[in-house]
Scaffold this motif. Structure first.
Motif, PDB file in Angstrom:
ATOM      1  N   GLN B 594     -14.988   7.636  -9.905  1.00  0.00           N
ATOM      2  CA  GLN B 594     -13.591   7.218 -10.144  1.00  0.00           C
ATOM      3  C   GLN B 594     -13.256   5.955  -9.353  1.00  0.00           C
ATOM      4  OE1 GLN B 594     -10.413  10.147 -10.014  1.00  0.00           O
ATOM      5  NE2 GLN B 594     -11.925  11.763 -10.144  1.00  0.00           N
ATOM      6  N   ILE B 595     -13.733   5.911  -8.119  1.00  0.00           N
ATOM      7  CA  ILE B 595     -13.454   4.737  -7.276  1.00  0.00           C
ATOM      8  C   ILE B 595     -14.046   3.485  -7.913  1.00  0.00           C
ATOM      9  CG2 ILE B 595     -14.047   3.635  -5.067  1.00  0.00           C
ATOM     10  CD1 ILE B 595     -13.786   6.440  -3.790  1.00  0.00           C
ATOM     11  N   LEU B 596     -15.278   3.608  -8.366  1.00  0.00           N
ATOM     12  CA  LEU B 596     -15.939   2.451  -8.967  1.00  0.00           C
ATOM     13  C   LEU B 596     -15.216   2.034 -10.245  1.00  0.00           C
ATOM     14  CD1 LEU B 596     -19.695   3.332  -8.341  1.00  0.00           C
ATOM     15  CD2 LEU B 596     -18.203   1.865  -7.009  1.00  0.00           C
ATOM     16  N   THR B 597     -14.718   3.017 -10.984  1.00  0.00           N
ATOM     17  CA  THR B 597     -13.998   2.693 -12.219  1.00  0.00           C
ATOM     18  C   THR B 597     -12.691   1.973 -11.887  1.00  0.00           C
ATOM     19  OG1 THR B 597     -14.880   4.674 -13.231  1.00  0.00           O
ATOM     20  CG2 THR B 597     -12.961   3.681 -14.298  1.00  0.00           C
ATOM     21  N   HIS B 598     -11.955   2.509 -10.938  1.00  0.00           N
ATOM     22  CA  HIS B 598     -10.634   1.948 -10.637  1.00  0.00           C
ATOM     23  C   HIS B 598     -10.707   0.621  -9.904  1.00  0.00           C
ATOM     24  CE1 HIS B 598      -8.246   5.139 -12.231  1.00  0.00           C
ATOM     25  NE2 HIS B 598      -8.883   6.049 -11.531  1.00  0.00           N
ATOM     26  N   SER B 599     -11.729   0.426  -9.086  1.00  0.00           N
ATOM     27  CA  SER B 599     -11.772  -0.828  -8.318  1.00  0.00           C
ATOM     28  C   SER B 599     -12.318  -1.981  -9.162  1.00  0.00           C
ATOM     29  CB  SER B 599     -12.571  -0.662  -7.033  1.00  0.00           C
ATOM     30  OG  SER B 599     -13.823  -0.116  -7.312  1.00  0.00           O
ATOM     31  N   LYS B 600     -12.919  -1.696 -10.265  1.00  0.00           N
ATOM     32  CA  LYS B 600     -13.355  -2.730 -11.222  1.00  0.00           C
ATOM     33  C   LYS B 600     -14.031  -3.921 -10.534  1.00  0.00           C
ATOM     34  CE  LYS B 600     -10.167  -1.721 -14.928  1.00  0.00           C
ATOM     35  NZ  LYS B 600      -8.980  -2.077 -15.667  1.00  0.00           N
ATOM     36  N   GLY B 601     -14.891  -3.631  -9.626  1.00  0.00           N
ATOM     37  CA  GLY B 601     -15.637  -4.716  -8.984  1.00  0.00           C
ATOM     38  C   GLY B 601     -14.885  -5.386  -7.855  1.00  0.00           C
ATOM     39  N   ASN B 602     -13.690  -4.871  -7.538  1.00  0.00           N
ATOM     40  CA  ASN B 602     -12.943  -5.443  -6.419  1.00  0.00           C
ATOM     41  C   ASN B 602     -13.469  -4.809  -5.132  1.00  0.00           C
ATOM     42  OD1 ASN B 602     -11.154  -5.866  -4.358  1.00  0.00           O
ATOM     43  ND2 ASN B 602      -9.358  -5.178  -5.483  1.00  0.00           N
ATOM     44  N   PRO B 603     -14.305  -5.531  -4.380  1.00  0.00           N
ATOM     45  CA  PRO B 603     -14.949  -4.892  -3.232  1.00  0.00           C
ATOM     46  C   PRO B 603     -13.952  -4.512  -2.138  1.00  0.00           C
ATOM     47  CG  PRO B 603     -15.585  -7.213  -3.409  1.00  0.00           C
ATOM     48  CD  PRO B 603     -14.708  -6.919  -4.571  1.00  0.00           C
ATOM     49  N   GLY B 604     -12.840  -5.268  -2.037  1.00  0.00           N
ATOM     50  CA  GLY B 604     -11.850  -4.944  -1.010  1.00  0.00           C
ATOM     51  C   GLY B 604     -11.207  -3.605  -1.281  1.00  0.00           C
ATOM     52  N   LEU B 645      -3.198  -8.951  -8.004  1.00  0.00           N
ATOM     53  CA  LEU B 645      -3.204  -7.523  -8.317  1.00  0.00           C
ATOM     54  C   LEU B 645      -4.124  -6.784  -7.348  1.00  0.00           C
ATOM     55  CD1 LEU B 645      -2.252  -5.202 -10.066  1.00  0.00           C
ATOM     56  CD2 LEU B 645      -4.064  -5.728 -11.683  1.00  0.00           C
ATOM     57  N   ASP B 646      -5.252  -7.411  -7.053  1.00  0.00           N
ATOM     58  CA  ASP B 646      -6.171  -6.851  -6.051  1.00  0.00           C
ATOM     59  C   ASP B 646      -5.436  -6.511  -4.782  1.00  0.00           C
ATOM     60  OD1 ASP B 646      -8.450  -6.886  -7.454  1.00  0.00           O
ATOM     61  OD2 ASP B 646      -9.397  -8.535  -6.377  1.00  0.00           O
ATOM     62  N   LYS B 647      -4.705  -7.516  -4.295  1.00  0.00           N
ATOM     63  CA  LYS B 647      -4.016  -7.336  -3.014  1.00  0.00           C
ATOM     64  C   LYS B 647      -2.953  -6.251  -3.143  1.00  0.00           C
ATOM     65  CE  LYS B 647      -4.753 -12.006  -1.408  1.00  0.00           C
ATOM     66  NZ  LYS B 647      -4.226 -13.327  -1.568  1.00  0.00           N
ATOM     67  N   TYR B 648      -2.254  -6.249  -4.280  1.00  0.00           N
ATOM     68  CA  TYR B 648      -1.198  -5.266  -4.467  1.00  0.00           C
ATOM     69  C   TYR B 648      -1.785  -3.857  -4.448  1.00  0.00           C
ATOM     70  CZ  TYR B 648       2.664  -2.672  -6.436  1.00  0.00           C
ATOM     71  OH  TYR B 648       3.642  -1.751  -6.607  1.00  0.00           O
ATOM     72  N   LEU B 649      -2.901  -3.692  -5.141  1.00  0.00           N
ATOM     73  CA  LEU B 649      -3.510  -2.365  -5.207  1.00  0.00           C
ATOM     74  C   LEU B 649      -4.032  -1.920  -3.848  1.00  0.00           C
ATOM     75  CD1 LEU B 649      -5.422  -2.641  -8.621  1.00  0.00           C
ATOM     76  CD2 LEU B 649      -3.262  -1.493  -8.168  1.00  0.00           C
ATOM     77  N   GLN B 650      -4.550  -2.874  -3.115  1.00  0.00           N
ATOM     78  CA  GLN B 650      -5.026  -2.539  -1.768  1.00  0.00           C
ATOM     79  C   GLN B 650      -3.868  -2.062  -0.900  1.00  0.00           C
ATOM     80  OE1 GLN B 650      -7.426  -5.690  -0.001  1.00  0.00           O
ATOM     81  NE2 GLN B 650      -8.425  -6.052  -1.925  1.00  0.00           N
ATOM     82  N   ARG B 651      -2.773  -2.770  -1.010  1.00  0.00           N
ATOM     83  CA  ARG B 651      -1.609  -2.399  -0.204  1.00  0.00           C
ATOM     84  C   ARG B 651      -1.064  -1.038  -0.654  1.00  0.00           C
ATOM     85  NH1 ARG B 651       2.605  -5.338   2.918  1.00  0.00           N
ATOM     86  NH2 ARG B 651       4.326  -3.891   2.968  1.00  0.00           N
TER      87      ARG B 651
END
Lengths: 129, 1207
Positions: B594-604, B645-651
């Motif tokens: 699930q993590i790999l699916t949701h992070s879509k290659g976003n390593p952060g 979006l990356d940053k938003y999701l991380q936050r």
């Protein structure tokens, strides 16, 4: 403002006095313990606990919102002293904050008690599994 | 049931039990041996084939050999359970034993069927040494160290598939502890194994081969050195590991092959390993992979090594894979037992938390993944090393989207290059001075301070010299100890944002010069040093000829991790968690997917989501994943989302974690968020109760579970922690009072933890010492000098380098948050602290003294005295600021360039009452940018006076012209300055110089020179500059002479004017005596001016005063940071006048592009001719090239030029 109720066995005068002092120091309220008439929901029925005569004291105070650091440290010291006494006596002291279930301070750590008093608990379903 | 074969004297014993009658004795006659040898030979011919029919014939022959006691053998064959065939040999096998071991017993066949082709396993054991009690398993779970080696990347081995198969084999209900080492290097792997203590299996995937192909005696595994080259590993290289590893799996061809020497597997068993598995010949990659996968699957289920081999063999046979019979299992005296015991208590977690390492160990900046958690990227590492070694590029750029681990990769590349190379890391600040300062840190020569001070000054004055300076440093100061210059994260400051249409980002104009210089210096220098850059994007950097300098660099793509790499990364992280073997692997796998699916290659985001999974905070993880899923519903892209979006999701994830914390845990996170540097964990443990947290360990663990707290490693950083940077923003910030109170609690403990050694040898300073120190700093005329003395001497004597590096952090911890008796002050704490810091300049020691005093409760009076002093000084400075705004601004700007918060505060304090808009202005600008600094000064000066405004514009114009070569902008600011101050000769004269030098508009230049002189007839600079202009551009030497004399009348001791006038007298008037007199006057005014010394030397050669001339040249050339034009002049004079007329230094400089345009060399050529110079025509042509930039190709007509080597 939230209602805070303490309930303890009627032979625990020393603890009752300590709680009254704690409430005075923390919330600036004077409380008196009186025999229990309404009852406080106990989280469990520990052996023998139901047969005891109870004293109840009620304070109304603001528990929401954050404390200044120094106030929090001071509270932690008071909580620690109070819990040390409760654990030394070895009898249940129930605390009920607002509409939340009552908790037995005998089984609570200092930090857990601080959490109760701050009315900020981890999300219901976020306990570590 | 067990069957054993052994040789006793000249007999072969075949036993099915311990009773004498259960043993058959067969004489090992020469004929039988010959027969056995033939079987071996036949097998060697057949082993590569996939003909099971032919192989079965061999197996049947072997069966015939042992089928002496038919009944016993049949019993053995038909027994229930595992059938074991054990071949016994001594530690040093006899020839007969070697023969026995060499036979392919795995092929044993009867009645047209392989023995192994059965539900019951057939174990073939080659036991070396006398059997003893098998070693009991120590652990309930397996630790496996896996290392693949692929020297030169040309092995064609698909070791990644093998690794993946092994990983998948362990995907069952029980986890393993897996250590994947990417180094390919036995030494590095051994270091890790030593740190681990013990591990059950080491699996090596590599090529094996004979280093002497003819004799086939010298067998080795082809492992790697640090540069990806071949580093053969022989038996002796493994001996030290035998007590740290139970089982060695050598997944390499021939590793169990017996020739004239015993096999490597056999010899390794003899050295003490309990089990060694290898291959008796060349093995197909896919067969080896399938064998390993099945083998580990069985081992994981608590089976023995021979048993696991038996099943793996059978599986390969069933799948019709080749080489199923080639796997060999050797066991030592204590081998044969299971490797793990599921009933054992779990081993105590012996690993630390996931730690961060540092890229820049000197400045303690740039957090990177630790060696334990950084996996993969071998290909990119190799590419970089290869480019460095081939030396075919100026440098290497690691580029890829954010979070792919470019800096971590750089750190791992540095690991491979150190200690032969010293890393110099440039981060955040990329100007020439920043680079030179960083280089100074890496240079240990006794002249470091003076050399770099000169070079930094030279680079500031003549930015165009930076390339030469850098090149020179690489070739000289860093010749013996080369460096790797790492320029990290260049997209952050150096590059312009990448437009969607662009494939390469542009370099910002203000960084073009310095980046060009770096690339050219590394490209041209004859040096072993390397250049390594990291960037999100490719970039382009055109030079003056339209060529792209970026083409001189090798760009290495650092893409998102592959699925295998992601899996490996997770497993590496898993090893850092508590009790990895006790985890629920199925649950892990589900969430991992699930993590790999949701992070879509976003390593952060991926890293942030891993944390609660590692911490087994499944509910919070589920909640977080659900929130992310809601947000990204309908987003069917498989590619990574945008950065925003990356940053938003991380936050979002971190906020969810923070919400899951209890009140106490949240408070701890708030405390941690005060600090953006690493602090000892013990600091919080010791301070726990004082911080109002009773069970600090529990609270820290909870933060850890969510990755809200990070761990550090490295010198001075072990057991240090800090708040995860983004998490600092998800909690409510502390008030100043809270910060103050916390810092007052933490500072004394931190002082003890960090500086206990220093405390022991130093007493607290006395009150008068501190007052004296403050007085020194208040005295502006002495401050710099005294600060240097105090700072240098004291720090060197008292503190270790580590302690010294900690001082600013201690200072920050204490002073940024704590307040000295704040009740005495009516200003916020940080204002006072910043002003104090301003006063104290940069002396950390002075700050520390005061910090110490603050900590000492006995010195309250002194504290108050300091406060009064500070406040008084502030008042004084305010008064001065009213009068000298420009100079105060300039000083503050120059001293605090890299401390914007300090700058803001200083401005606010000194000028706040004047203009609130000033504060607003300062709040918006980034004062670390030089341009912004100048523009801010201009904006501030606008409010002061037209003159100040003009001066600010004039200064900026000079900066634009000289340092940025941005002539259009420079001209605009020159004209603005003149408009604001129409009668100021400085601005007008500078503009005239600009017109003459840069625009070659001589008429306009003359107009402005005359206007400057008209505005101030005694303005020395304008008079001197105009004289130069008349001489150089107009060749009007008489009028020039008049203006030189006017300038000298205005300032008789102006060394530059004296020297310029002497040049005119010598070169144009040939009045050598007068010229000499003026040179001597100039030298009296400035004895060490290299320009004057060289010019005077030139004259002395013409005057036949050769010894004196050489002395002048020596003195000129001994000056640090000599300009390039002067260097080439000096080299020319030596070639022209000094036998044996060494051309090499001059040729080197000329080929490097050194010129002295317009300089008169003709009279030296003439003099040299008269002196009988051996190459007068070459000398003439060189003069043309140097002073007139004639075509350098003309020099190739001269044999001496062609033959001469460069320095």
């Amino acid at each position: 403002m939230t209602q805070i109720q303490f309930k303890l066995a009627n032979d625990q005068q020393e603890v009752a006095d300590a709680i009254a002092q704690f409430v005075a120091d923390e919330f600036g309220q004077t409380v008196h313990f009186a025999p229990d008439k309404t009852g406080v929901n106990s989280p469990h029925k520990a052996a023998g606990i139901g047969e005891l005569l109870w004293l109840v004291a009620t304070a109304v105070a603001t528990v929401e919102g954050s404390l200044q650091f120094a106030e929090r440290v001071a509270r932690a010291k008071r909580v620690k002293a109070l819990l040390a006494l409760i654990k030394a006596k070895g009898q249940s002291v129930l605390i009920k904050i607002g509409n939340k279930p009552a908790e037995d301070l005998l089984n609570k750590s200092v930090d857990e008690t601080m959490d109760l008093l701050a009315d900020k608990k981890a999300d219901e379903d976020s306990e570590k599994q | 049931m067990s069957l054993s074969l052994s040789t006793v004297d000249t007999q072969l014993h075949i036993s099915t039990g311990k009773q004498p009658e259960q043993t058959a004795h067969i004489p090992l006659s020469e004929q039988l041996k010959k027969q056995l040898l033939e079987i071996c030979t036949q097998y060697q011919r057949l082993r590569d084939s996939n003909s099971n029919e032919a192989l079965m014939a061999v197996g049947s022959d072997l069966f015939g050999l042992i089928n002496v006691n038919t009944v016993a053998i049949n019993d053995w064959l038909n027994s229930t359970g595992s059938r074991t065939l054990t071949l016994y040999a001594d530690v040093t096998p006899s020839n007969d034993q070697a023969l026995l071991l060499n036979l392919p017993w795995e092929l044993l066949a009867n009645n047209g069927r392989f023995v192994c082709d059965d539900d019951r396993p057939f174990e073939v054991i080659r036991r070396i040494g006398k059997a003893a009690t098998p070693k009991a398993p120590q652990n309930p779970n397996l630790t496996l160290a896996f290392m693949a080696a692929d020297p030169g990347f040309d092995s064609k081995l698909n070791y990644e598939a093998e690794e993946k198969a092994i990983l998948q084999a362990f995907g069952g209900p029980k986890a393993i502890e897996l250590v994947v080492d990417d180094s390919g290097n036995l030494k590095r792997l051994s270091e890790r194994l030593n740190a681990m203590g013990y591990c059950e299996v080491m699996h090596l995937s590599c090529h094996g081969g004979y280093l002497d192909s003819e004799q086939k005696q010298d067998f080795a595994l082809m492992l790697e050195d640090d540069r990806f080259g071949v580093k053969p590993a022989r038996v002796e290289d493994f001996i030290a590991l035998s007590n740290k590893i139970d089982t060695l799996f050598l997944s390499a061809c021939h590793s169990a092959e017996i020739n004239s020497q015993p096999s490597m597997a056999m010899r390794l068993t003899a050295t003490g390993f309990n089990h060694v598995v290898g291959w008796d010949g060349p093995v197909a990659d896919h067969a080896a992979t399938a064998f390993a996968a099945e083998f580990y699957h069985l081992i994981q289920n608590q089976h023995t090594v021979p048993f696991a081999c038996a099943y793996a063999r059978k599986k390969l046979l069933k799948q019709n894979l080749p080489h199923w019979h080639l796997g060999r299992c050797y066991i030592g005296p204590h081998g044969g037992g299971a490797l793990i015991d599921g009933q054992k208590a779990p081993r105590k977690s012996r690993k630390g938390k996931s730690c961060y390492d540092l890229l820049d160990k000197a400045k303690r900046e740039v957090k990177v993944a630790s060696k334990a958690t950084f996996v993969g990227r071998r290909r990119q590492t190799k590419q970089a090393i290869q480019h460095f070694e081939q030396n075919n590029k100026a440098g290497v750029v690691l580029y890829g989207v954010g979070g792919t681990g470019k800096s971590s990769l750089a750190a791992r590349i540095l690991d491979r290059l150190e200690p032969g190379y010293k890393a110099v890391v440039i981060y955040k600040h990329y100007q020439a001075s920043d680079i030179l300062m960083a280089l100074q840190g890496a240079y240990k020569g006794p002249d470091a301070t003076t050399l770099f001070a000169t070079l930094i000054s030279q680079a500031a004055q003549r930015p165009q010299d930076f390339e030469f300076i850098l090149s020179n440093l690489l070739e000289n100061q860093f010749d013996a100890t080369p460096i790797v210059l790492v320029v990290d994260d260049i997209e952050q400051h150096i590059l312009q944002p990448l437009d969607k249409e662009q494939t390469a980002a542009q370099v910002k104009p203000e960084y073009q010069g310095v980046l060009s210089a770096i690339i050219n210096a590394f490209d041209g220098a004859d040096s072993q040093s390397y250049l390594l850059l990291t960037s999100r994007y490719r970039f382009a950097l055109p030079d003056n000829f339209g060529n792209n300098l970026a083409d001189k660099l090798a760009f290495i793509d650092v893409p998102d991790m592959t699925k295998t790499e992601q899996l490996r990364h997770w497993l590496a992280l898993l090893q850092t968690s508590d009790n990895p073997a006790q985890r629920d692997s199925e649950k892990d796998q589900t969430y991992l997917a699930q993590i790999l699916t949701h992070s879509k290659g976003n390593p952060g985001l991926q890293a942030i989501l891993y944390s609660p999974l590692l911490g087994q905070e499944y509910a919070v993880l589920e909640q977080t994943l659900s929130k992310i899923a809601q947000l990204t519903t309908g987003d069917s892209r498989t590619t990574r989302p945008t950065d925003d979006l990356d940053k938003y999701l991380q936050r979002l994830a971190l906020e969810t974690y923070a919400n899951a914390l209890s009140y106490t845990e949240t408070e701890l996170l708030r405390i941690l968020s005060m600090f953006d540097f690493a602090l000892p964990r013990a600091l919080f443990e010791q301070a726990g109760a004082q911080l109002g947290i009773d069970d600090i360990e529990k609270a820290l663990t909870r933060l850890d579970n969510f990755g809200l707290m990070i761990h550090w490693q490295g010198e001075g950083l072990d057991n240090h922690i800090s708040c995860y940077q983004i998490a600092q923003n998800v909690v409510e910030p502390l008030t100043i009072d809270d910060r103050n109170a916390i810092a007052q609690i933490l500072s004394p403990i931190l002082w003890q933890l960090w500086f206990s050694d220093a405390i022991e040898v130093n007493q607290l300073p006395q009150a008068e010492d501190i007052e004296q120190l403050i007085n020194v700093f208040e005295d502006r005329t002495q401050r710099a000098e005294k600060a240097a003395i105090v700072g240098k001497n004291e720090k060197d004597i008292i503190f270790t380098p580590l302690e010294y590096s900690r001082l600013p952090y201690f200072y920050q911890c204490h002073f940024t948050h704590a307040v000295i008796d704040r009740t005495q002050l009516d200003i916020p704490a940080f204002v006072m602290v910043n002003i104090l810091e301003l006063l104290l300049g940069t002396s950390f020691y002075a700050k520390l003294w005061i910090s110490l005093t603050v900590l000492s409760k006995q010195k309250e009076d002194l504290n108050k005295a300091i406060i009064v002093k500070v406040l008084n000084t502030v008042e004084e400075h305010k008064t001065i600021a009213q009068k000298e705004q420009a100079s105060i601004i300039k000083e503050i700007l120059s001293r605090c360039a890299y401390r914007p918060e300090l700058l803001h505060q200083a401005f606010k304090h000194y000028f706040a009452t004047l203009e609130p808009s000033t504060i607003e202005l300062l709040a918006k600008v980034d004062l670390t940018e030089t341009h912004a600094k100048y523009l801010t000064t201009i904006e501030l000066a606008k409010e002061q006076s037209a003159q100040e405004h003009a001066k600010a514009c004039g200064d900026y114009a000079l900066f634009l012209e000289n340092q940025k070569q941005d002539y259009d902008a420079a001209e605009a600011y020159y004209l603005k300055a003149i408009e604001l101050a129409p009668n100021d000769s400085d601005f007008i004269g500078n503009y005239a110089n600009f017109l003459a030098d840069q625009k070659q508009d001589y008429d306009a230049a003359e107009t402005y020179y005359l206007r400057a002189i008209e505005a101030n007839p005694n303005h020395v600079n304008s008079l001197g500059s105009y004289a130069n202009f008349l001489a150089d551009q107009k060749q009007d030497y008489d009028t020039a002479k008049t203006y030189y004399l006017k300038a000298l009348k205005a300032d008789p001791n102006n060394a530059i004017t004296l020297s310029n006038y002497a040049n005119l007298l010598a070169d144009q008037k040939q009045d050598y005596d007068a010229a000499e007199a003026y040179y001597l006057k100039a030298l009296k005014a400035d004895p060490n001016d290299a320009n004057i010394l060289a010019n005077y030397a030139k004259l002395l050669f013409i005057l036949d005063q050769q010894n004196k001339a050489i002395a002048m040249l020596d003195q000129a050339q001994s000056q640090q940071g000599l300009r390039l034009d002067l260097q080439v002049e000096c080299a020319f004079y030596r070639f022209a006048h000094c036998p044996p007329f060494n051309l090499a230094p001059l040729k080197t400089l000329v080929l490097k592009g050194a010129r002295s345009m317009g300089w008169v060399l003709d009279n030296n050529v003439q003099k040299a001719r008269l002196e009988g110079h051996p190459e007068p025509e070459l000398l003439q042509q060189l003069a043309e090239v140097i002073s007139k930039n004639a075509d350098i190709a003309k020099l190739e007509a001269f044999e001496l030029w062609l033959k001469s080597e460069c320095d």
